[in-house]
Every structure is written in C-alpha cells, then in structure tokens.
Design an enzyme around this catalytic site. Structure first.
Site, short mmCIF file in Angstrom:
data_model
loop_
_atom_site.label_atom_id
_atom_site.label_comp_id
_atom_site.label_asym_id
_atom_site.label_seq_id
_atom_site.Cartn_x
_atom_site.Cartn_y
_atom_site.Cartn_z
N SER A 225 0.80 -1.23 0.00
CA SER A 225 0.00 0.00 0.00
C SER A 225 0.83 1.28 0.00
O SER A 225 0.34 2.31 -0.44
CB SER A 225 -0.97 0.02 1.18
OG SER A 225 -0.28 0.20 2.38
N LYS B 36 0.27 4.45 6.77
CA LYS B 36 -0.40 5.17 5.67
C LYS B 36 0.03 6.64 5.69
O LYS B 36 0.64 7.11 6.63
CB LYS B 36 -1.92 5.12 5.81
CG LYS B 36 -2.51 3.73 5.90
CD LYS B 36 -2.45 3.00 4.60
CE LYS B 36 -3.12 1.63 4.78
NZ LYS B 36 -2.84 0.75 3.70
#
Length: 159
Positions: free
Chosen positions: A35, A79
C-alpha cells in the site's frame, strides 16, 4: 563492587527509562505490504516513528503515520495523512472507484496509501479517529541500502 540492591535499582531505572522513551519518544516498527509503494517496499521496511506529533496535534497532510488498524485493533497500519479534520472539512475522494463526497470531522484523519490501486485505507473504512494514530514516521533504517528520512509529501491534494 556493586551490591545486589544497587544492581536491581539500576535495572529498574533502565527499564523505566526505556519504557518512557518507547512509549512517549521514538519507536521502531516494520511496515510490510504494497500500500505504501514506492515510498516503502512491499517486502517490509523498518522505520522509526515518533510519538510527539500525534499527542500535540501537529500532524499535517503528507505525513506518513503508524496507526492502529480501524478494522483490526490487534494490528497496525502505515499510511499517509491526506486530510486532518482539525476543523470540519468536506472534499471528494475515490471510493469504490467512484467519486463520492466524504466528510472528515474534527478529531479524525483521512489516511491513504501511496499505492492507491493496492491499498485498504480510509476509502474503505472512512475517517480514522486521531486517537488511533500511534506516531509519525520520520526515518527508514532498513534495508540499509535505502536508509533515508521520510518527510512530508508535497504532492498531497485534497480535491
């Protein structure tokens, strides 16, 4: 020669100092998964993050953070901050491959992976409570050939 009580006192002081440093200072973690490519490697990078920015509310769009997963409280995610809801904020983000309006309320943060095509993030689970943010990543220390400072991305756009 130290007595047993002096040695025990030293160990207790060292243990307390280490705990405080790790809990409120800096900590290391492994970030694994696709990610955050190309910023971080899918095979796993060891990063150093600090606990001060989330506590003082100084996180900004573009920061890379470590947070407790909103979908599994026993795991952590890495993230990038897209929006900090320090005031009510409305914007449009991709969700389920369609543009839909999203609202990021005060006390919440919108997190997204850099690899948008292969990331489970706020587009799936919505805004994340700031209380789940553990720290701001500032340094990659492994692999050794890729040691670098991890700064704020200047490419963050909230539209």
């Amino acid at each position: 020669m130290k007595s047993a009580s002096q040695s025990l006192l030293f160990l207790v002081k060292f243990g307390c100092s280490f705990y405080v440093l790790q809990k409120y200072g800096v900590e290391a973690s492994v970030c694994v998964g696709p990610s955050m490519e190309p910023t971080l490697n899918a095979q796993g990078d060891i990063v150093i993050f600090e606990h001060i920015s989330p506590r003082w509310g100084t996180l900004q769009p573009g920061d890379v953070v470590v947070a407790k997963s909103p979908s599994n409280p026993h795991s952590y995610i890495c993230k990038r901050v897209k929006v900090v809801g320090d005031k009510p904020f409305s914007s449009r983000f991709w969700k389920y491959r369609q543009r839909t309006p999203q609202y990021v309320p005060r006390g919440y943060i919108w997190l997204q992976g850099d690899n948008a095509d292969n990331s489970t993030d706020s587009r799936e689970y919505g805004p994340v409570p700031e209380a789940l943010i553990v720290g701001r990543v500032f340094l990659r220390i492994w692999p050794m050939s890729q040691i670098e400072w991890i700064g704020r991305s200047p490419k963050i756009s909230t539209n």
